[in-house]
Design a protein around this motif. Structure first.
Motif, PDB file in Angstrom:
ATOM      1  N   ASN A  22       9.629   2.471  -3.737  1.00 22.31           N
ATOM      2  CA  ASN A  22       9.327   2.911  -5.096  1.00 22.31           C
ATOM      3  C   ASN A  22      10.631   3.103  -5.863  1.00 22.31           C
ATOM      4  O   ASN A  22      11.611   3.607  -5.292  1.00 22.31           O
ATOM      5  CB  ASN A  22       8.572   4.245  -5.078  1.00 22.31           C
ATOM      6  CG  ASN A  22       7.274   4.161  -4.302  1.00 22.31           C
ATOM      7  OD1 ASN A  22       6.305   3.604  -4.751  1.00 22.31           O
ATOM      8  ND2 ASN A  22       7.267   4.723  -3.086  1.00 22.31           N
ATOM      9  N   ASP A  74       8.488  -2.137   0.305  1.00 24.60           N
ATOM     10  CA  ASP A  74       7.716  -0.899   0.332  1.00 24.60           C
ATOM     11  C   ASP A  74       8.370   0.227  -0.466  1.00 24.60           C
ATOM     12  O   ASP A  74       7.982   1.390  -0.367  1.00 24.60           O
ATOM     13  CB  ASP A  74       7.520  -0.431   1.782  1.00 24.60           C
ATOM     14  CG  ASP A  74       8.862  -0.211   2.490  1.00 24.60           C
ATOM     15  OD1 ASP A  74       9.898  -0.636   1.939  1.00 24.60           O
ATOM     16  OD2 ASP A  74       8.856   0.391   3.580  1.00 24.60           O
ATOM     17  N   ARG A  87      -0.799  13.847  -6.731  1.00 21.31           N
ATOM     18  CA  ARG A  87      -0.734  12.692  -5.835  1.00 21.31           C
ATOM     19  C   ARG A  87       0.617  12.010  -5.993  1.00 21.31           C
ATOM     20  O   ARG A  87       0.906  11.423  -7.034  1.00 21.31           O
ATOM     21  CB  ARG A  87      -1.870  11.720  -6.175  1.00 21.31           C
ATOM     22  CG  ARG A  87      -1.921  10.503  -5.264  1.00 21.31           C
ATOM     23  CD  ARG A  87      -3.196   9.692  -5.526  1.00 21.31           C
ATOM     24  NE  ARG A  87      -3.121   8.415  -4.840  1.00 21.31           N
ATOM     25  CZ  ARG A  87      -2.779   7.276  -5.436  1.00 21.31           C
ATOM     26  NH1 ARG A  87      -2.471   7.271  -6.712  1.00 21.31           N
ATOM     27  NH2 ARG A  87      -2.750   6.148  -4.756  1.00 21.31           N
ATOM     28  N   ASN A  89       4.921  16.364   0.784  1.00 18.89           N
ATOM     29  CA  ASN A  89       4.850  16.422  -0.672  1.00 18.89           C
ATOM     30  C   ASN A  89       5.130  17.849  -1.156  1.00 18.89           C
ATOM     31  O   ASN A  89       4.398  18.778  -0.804  1.00 18.89           O
ATOM     32  CB  ASN A  89       3.448  15.964  -1.119  1.00 18.89           C
ATOM     33  CG  ASN A  89       3.307  15.944  -2.630  1.00 18.89           C
ATOM     34  OD1 ASN A  89       4.235  16.254  -3.362  1.00 18.89           O
ATOM     35  ND2 ASN A  89       2.125  15.559  -3.101  1.00 18.89           N
ATOM     36  N   TYR A 139      11.905   5.910  -1.583  1.00 22.24           N
ATOM     37  CA  TYR A 139      12.308   5.845  -2.981  1.00 22.24           C
ATOM     38  C   TYR A 139      13.763   5.385  -3.058  1.00 22.24           C
ATOM     39  O   TYR A 139      14.559   5.667  -2.168  1.00 22.24           O
ATOM     40  CB  TYR A 139      12.196   7.223  -3.642  1.00 22.24           C
ATOM     41  CG  TYR A 139      10.787   7.722  -3.828  1.00 22.24           C
ATOM     42  CD1 TYR A 139      10.103   7.490  -5.012  1.00 22.24           C
ATOM     43  CD2 TYR A 139      10.139   8.435  -2.819  1.00 22.24           C
ATOM     44  CE1 TYR A 139       8.807   7.948  -5.193  1.00 22.24           C
ATOM     45  CE2 TYR A 139       8.846   8.898  -2.982  1.00 22.24           C
ATOM     46  CZ  TYR A 139       8.179   8.652  -4.178  1.00 22.24           C
ATOM     47  OH  TYR A 139       6.903   9.104  -4.359  1.00 22.24           O
ATOM     48  N   LYS A 162       0.839  -1.198   0.000  1.00 23.84           N
ATOM     49  CA  LYS A 162       0.000   0.000   0.000  1.00 23.84           C
ATOM     50  C   LYS A 162       0.882   1.259   0.000  1.00 23.84           C
ATOM     51  O   LYS A 162       1.841   1.364   0.752  1.00 23.84           O
ATOM     52  CB  LYS A 162      -0.908   0.009   1.232  1.00 23.84           C
ATOM     53  CG  LYS A 162      -1.906   1.164   1.248  1.00 23.84           C
ATOM     54  CD  LYS A 162      -2.803   1.089   2.473  1.00 23.84           C
ATOM     55  CE  LYS A 162      -3.786   2.249   2.487  1.00 23.84           C
ATOM     56  NZ  LYS A 162      -4.654   2.217   3.682  1.00 23.84           N
ATOM     57  N   GLY A 163       0.539   2.219  -0.875  1.00 26.51           N
ATOM     58  CA  GLY A 163       1.282   3.471  -0.925  1.00 26.51           C
ATOM     59  C   GLY A 163       2.546   3.426  -1.738  1.00 26.51           C
ATOM     60  O   GLY A 163       3.354   4.366  -1.697  1.00 26.51           O
ATOM     61  N   THR A 164       2.762   2.336  -2.505  1.00 26.15           N
ATOM     62  CA  THR A 164       3.967   2.245  -3.336  1.00 26.15           C
ATOM     63  C   THR A 164       3.589   2.132  -4.806  1.00 26.15           C
ATOM     64  O   THR A 164       2.438   1.874  -5.161  1.00 26.15           O
ATOM     65  CB  THR A 164       4.822   1.012  -2.967  1.00 26.15           C
ATOM     66  OG1 THR A 164       4.167  -0.177  -3.461  1.00 26.15           O
ATOM     67  CG2 THR A 164       5.007   0.895  -1.474  1.00 26.15           C
ATOM     68  N   ASP A 165       4.605   2.325  -5.664  1.00 31.36           N
ATOM     69  CA  ASP A 165       4.377   2.215  -7.108  1.00 31.36           C
ATOM     70  C   ASP A 165       4.244   0.771  -7.567  1.00 31.36           C
ATOM     71  O   ASP A 165       4.005   0.522  -8.753  1.00 31.36           O
ATOM     72  CB  ASP A 165       5.545   2.865  -7.874  1.00 31.36           C
ATOM     73  CG  ASP A 165       5.514   4.380  -7.748  1.00 31.36           C
ATOM     74  OD1 ASP A 165       4.465   4.900  -7.348  1.00 31.36           O
ATOM     75  OD2 ASP A 165       6.535   5.027  -8.036  1.00 31.36           O
ATOM     76  N   HIS A 199       3.432   9.450  -3.876  1.00 33.68           N
ATOM     77  CA  HIS A 199       3.656   8.585  -2.711  1.00 33.68           C
ATOM     78  C   HIS A 199       4.743   9.156  -1.810  1.00 33.68           C
ATOM     79  O   HIS A 199       5.708   9.748  -2.302  1.00 33.68           O
ATOM     80  CB  HIS A 199       4.086   7.189  -3.164  1.00 33.68           C
ATOM     81  CG  HIS A 199       3.036   6.461  -3.932  1.00 33.68           C
ATOM     82  ND1 HIS A 199       3.309   5.798  -5.108  1.00 33.68           N
ATOM     83  CD2 HIS A 199       1.711   6.294  -3.715  1.00 33.68           C
ATOM     84  CE1 HIS A 199       2.199   5.253  -5.576  1.00 33.68           C
ATOM     85  NE2 HIS A 199       1.222   5.548  -4.755  1.00 33.68           N
TER      86      HIS A 199
END
Length: 967
Positions: free
Chosen positions: A731, A729, A704, A698, A710, A478-481, A706
């Motif tokens: 990206n 988790d 939007r 952000n 990264y 959840k919340g990742t690419d 995440h």
């Protein structure tokens, strides 16, 4: 490294500038974006495809296993980055999902598979041409492309990729309807043809493939035959080779072994003897399928349904029981043709693809009639057939023991033990062609030592366990690419991840032979063995591929009570060499059978017509002899070397390009990292050990994005991208990521007024010897971006730089200033008119160099096109002149004979024939003149295009001016 806003702006433009076609670094952004390792032959192939903006395409003909899909992916990524998004891939039906998944997994490119259902829905939704879209690359099958050719031709494609393009090799024949329809529909589009077997049976096949790309590479078929059909002529051979080199590129596996290492594949055969009940079921159903007339099978699908029934019969009693039940229901009137097809396809998942491939040869026979027109005799025959089917169904249901399944336990134990000995993961990939067999094996293995160690993989993945795995995966990522938003793609990814990390066995239908990478597994079990060698190669290729670290073991089952099965295995093993060796089936071997479907049909015909041991042996002996001729003597050495041009000079060039590309890519990744670090200093926490960061907030609230973490996939020395450990988790951070794009855009737009920078050479980790002489000196520098819109769009960063003592610093060296740490002094400055004019003069000199380089390149592109058109005209002239000369000679001979004739009637008749020949000669002369007019028109078009492009604008934009000091 500490950088200033001036460094950041310089980097932002450097990271996004557009490079000319022949620049080795053209694809750096695409390679950094992609999750693939850099191989020089792939970059070289991509550059070859882009080599000229006037080119209409290329044939990329690397041997199998060298990554033609990667080459195409690099090309597509580059076009996507340039906002050229009308892209089409035409591929065999069975490879559509593979393309879809590879583009997503490796290149983060969205794509959509267009087929009848989605196409019709688009039409209903108001889209007049579903091919015309920019939200994703369009993927479709050959048959679909042919059927929708009108829509294809109405789309202004930026590029079309045609995979397994040897399927179109006979396009030079008017009878080749699919090839000619696709060729005509895509006539105006730039095309890349991918094929490992560009030349299989005849030199004319090369002519056909090349003509799909560019009709003007060679003259017409007659002129090509007259010039190049006799390859024993050394001059003709050299000329053909030279004509092919600008449009065809081929690399062999043996030429790149220093970059790519391959493991072996080893075969284990597990023989089994079916029980009397199993053998009896096989015999009675087989005899049933050989009957002259069958009422249970739909109109026009006798061959197709017979093939599928045989496959399910060989799979398991559970598989054939379900299908027999469907046939019973059909004769009872409970199922019509379409519902029967749905029933069969729910078990045999590649039903639609197989139907697609078999369509052309399935004859429509009126063996099924309207019930109202059936006479009493036929009614009795249908009733008798129904009773037989009920009896077969009962027999299948009564069989409780499955001998092949019992042998599977032995084979798995042996195979997993081999994995342990090899130091490989103790994992096995089991393939079956039947969903019912898959369900049976799941329950069977769960009860026999593999409880909670199994994951299923099929076309729908809708069982309870798969749903639970998917739900857990969504929660985990959840919340990742990692989550693409496509339930189908995400569920496949979840099941593969579960297999890699938790399960020991994956039981898969043919759906797993497409589009997934299972190189962490090195044991493949063919519980059912397809007859199509290319399907088998595709299965094994899920594990035996570039990146596999262990030898791959392939287990096959052999029914020792079935002579035909044994002969099929012998062919697949010995003739196609699918199960042993380093590379599996060779290109020439697979090329010998075209799509593999023809071979499959030959096997099916033997099963359907041979009723005893002798006839089976004779039929297989004949087929084996046929294959021996077509495989063993595929292509002589001279014809092979037409497309092979790989001497030590080329090898050294690849070596140098690899070094340069890796160096540039390394610098590119570092500068993306430094730029992001500079911009996000107040928004993120950075880890410098593994090039990762996490957003605290952000920076672009309206978008939007995440929070992270990264990671830049930046390999360490000696490491590959594929070896980098990526936490669940995380990206993947790359230039094409939305966050990176927004950062680069923002930096490019930021204000950079005249300022003073102090470059700290002493404390910069990387020493640049040529800059040492400027320590203690100061100067002025102006940085601009120069854009040329000519044959193609190019961006150049121009630096005008000189010391306070008026020494001009070379442009190449000036770029190195931005590899040195610096601080901004933030002192308001004005540049004197003297230095301003001096920098302007230096800039003009630099612009002149770029202009000259651009013009030189464009002249080369233009000359190449003009030479090609001149050669085409010469080809046409040779062919037509030869025909006219032949007619002249015949007319002269006929006139001499006519003069000797005494009979007036015969004399008149002879003169009439001479007149017809003279008329034919005039027509040929007219065609020659028209061909000359055609070439003149083509040249006019080319000149007009060149004039138009040369008039396009140039633009110079100042980025910043700084006063610098080096310490």
């Amino acid at each position: 490294m500490d950088i200033t806003r001036y460094h950041a702006k310089y980097y932002a433009y450097e990271l996004t500038n557009r490079k000319p076609s022949d620049d080795i670094n053209k694809f750096t952004a695409s390679l950094q974006n992609a999750q693939v390792d850099l191989n020089p032959h792939q970059v070289e192939a991509a550059l070859f495809a882009f080599k000229s903006p006037l080119s209409k395409g290329a044939v990329l003909a690397d041997e199998v296993g060298l990554g033609k899909t990667i080459e195409a992916g690099i090309i597509l990524s580059q076009l996507w980055a340039e906002r050229k998004k009308r892209l089409l891939i035409i591929a065999p039906t069975s490879l559509r999902k593979q393309w879809n998944q590879e583009l997503l997994d490796k290149f983060y490119l969205p794509s959509v598979i267009l087929e009848a259902k989605s196409f019709n829905q688009d039409i209903k939704d108001g889209n007049p041409n579903p091919f015309n879209r920019e939200e994703g690359i369009v993927i479709c099958s050959y048959h679909f492309a042919r059927n929708k050719a009108e829509y294809l031709s109405r789309t202004n494609w930026d590029l079309v990729i045609i995979d397994e393009a040897h399927r179109l090799r006979n396009v030079y024949k008017p009878s080749n309807k699919i090839g000619n329809t696709i060729k005509s529909a895509l006539e105006k589009s730039k095309k890349i043809l991918l094929t490992a077997t560009p030349l299989q049976n005849s030199i004319l096949e090369l002519y056909g493939l090349v003509s799909i790309i560019d009709e003007y590479t060679f003259g017409d078929l007659k002129s090509f035959k007259s010039q190049f059909s006799r390859m024993t002529d050394e001059n003709n051979f050299i000329e053909l080779r030279e004509r092919l080199q600008p449009i065809c590129k081929r690399t062999l596996r043996r030429q790149v072994v220093e970059y790519i290492s391959y493991t072996k594949r080893n075969a284990i055969v597990e023989p089994f003897y079916p029980t009397q009940e199993e053998h009896h079921l096989y015999q009675v159903v087989s005899e049933y399928l050989q009957r002259e007339k069958l009422y249970a099978l739909p109109v026009g699908q006798r061959q197709l349904m017979t093939l599928l029934l045989r496959k399910l019969l060989a799979s398991s009693s559970h598989a054939i029981h379900g299908t027999l039940d469907s046939l019973v229901q059909r004769l009872e009137g409970k199922l019509n043709d379409s519902t029967l097809n749905e029933s069969v396809s729910s078990d045999y998942e590649v039903f639609d693809e197989t139907e697609d491939e078999w369509t052309d040869d399935d004859s429509v026979e009126n063996e099924n009639q309207d019930p109202n027109t059936i006479n009493e005799d036929e009614r009795q025959k249908i009733s008798a057939e129904l009773e037989d089917l009920r009896r077969f169904r009962q027999l299948a249901e009564s069989i409780k023991r499955n001998t092949k399944a019992d042998k599977l336990l032995t084979a798995l134990k042996l195979g997993l033990m081999r994995m342990q000995q090899n130091g490989a993961n103790e994992k096995a990939l089991l393939f079956t062609e039947s969903r019912r067999t898959q369900d049976f094996l799941f329950k069977f293995l769960e009860k026999n030592g593999y409880s909670d160690k199994i994951v299923l993989f099929n076309g729908s993945n809708n069982d309870t366990k798969s749903a639970d795995i998917y739900t857990a995966w969504l929660k985990r990522h959840k919340g990742t690419d990692r989550i693409t938003g496509s339930p189908t793609a995400d569920k496949r990814a979840a099941l593969v991840e579960y297999f890699r990390e938790t399960a020991t066995l994956m039981i898969a239908t043919e759906a797993a032979a497409e589009g997934i990478n299972l190189q962490f597994c090195s044991l493949v079990v063919n519980y059912d063995l397809p007859w199509n060698p290319q399907r088998i190669e595709q299965r094994i290729g899920r594990c035996h591929r570039y990146g596999q670290k262990h030898d791959v073991v392939v287990i096959n089952f052999l029914n020792k009570r079935n002579e035909a099965d044994q002969r099929v295995y012998e062919l697949l093993d010995q003739k196609f060499q699918l199960f042993d060796g380093v590379f599996g089936a060779s290109d020439e071997v697979l090329g010998a059978i075209g799509s593999g479907v023809d071979f499959e049909k030959r096997i099916a015909a033997i099963y359907n017509t041979c009723r005893d041991s002798d006839s089976i042996q004779r039929a297989f002996n004949a087929l084996q002899e046929e294959l021996k001729t077509s495989i063993s003597q595929r292509i002589d050495d001279s014809r092979k070397s037409l497309l092979e041009n790989f001497d030590e000079e080329v090898r050294e060039k690849l070596r140098m390009n690899l070094t340069r590309s890796k160096k540039y890519l390394n610098r590119y990744e570092e500068r993306l990292w430094w730029t992001s670090q500079y911009f996000l200093k107040d928004f993120a926490e950075f880890s410098h050990t593994d090039y990762s960061f996490t957003l605290k907030r952000n920076p672009f609230a309206e978008e939007r994005i995440h929070p992270g973490p990264y990671m830049v996939l930046k390999p360490k020395e000696g490491q590959k991208k594929s070896d980098i450990f990526i936490p669940d988790d995380t990206n993947i951070y790359r230039a094409g990521h939305p966050l990176a794009r927004r950062i680069l855009e923002s930096i490019k737009e930021a204000e950079t007024p005249i300022n003073e920078l102090t470059f700290d050479y002493e404390n910069t980790p990387t020493q640049i010897t040529l800059l040492e002489k400027y320590k203690g000196q100061s100067g002025w520098m102006k940085v601009s971006v120069f854009t040329i819109s000519s044959f193609e769009n190019e961006d150049w960063i121009i630096i005008a730089n000189q010391t306070e003592s008026k020494e001009v610093i070379d442009s190449k060296l000036s770029h190195r200033f931005f590899s040195v740490k610096a601080i901004e002094n933030n002192i308001p400055l004005d540049i004197s008119a003297e230095f301003q004019n001096s920098l302007l003069d230096i800039e003009k000199l630099e612009l002149g160099k770029v202009f000259e380089d651009n013009l030189s390149r464009n002249r080369k592109f233009f000359d190449t096109e003009m030479d090609k058109l001149d050669q085409w005209a010469e080809d046409m002239k040779i062919s037509l002149t030869r025909e006219i000369d032949d007619l002249d000679a015949e007319i002269k001979l006929r006139k001499a004979e006519a003069r000797k004739m005494i009979d007036l009637e015969q004399k008149v008749k002879a003169q009439r024939q001479i007149k017809d020949l003279e008329k034919k000669r005039s027509e040929k002369r007219m065609i020659l003149y028209e061909a000359q007019d055609d070439i003149d028109n083509k040249k006019d078009d080319l000149l007009t295009d060149v004039e138009r492009r040369l008039k396009q604008k140039t633009e110079i934009k100042e980025l910043f001016t700084i006063k610098w000091t080096m310490i």
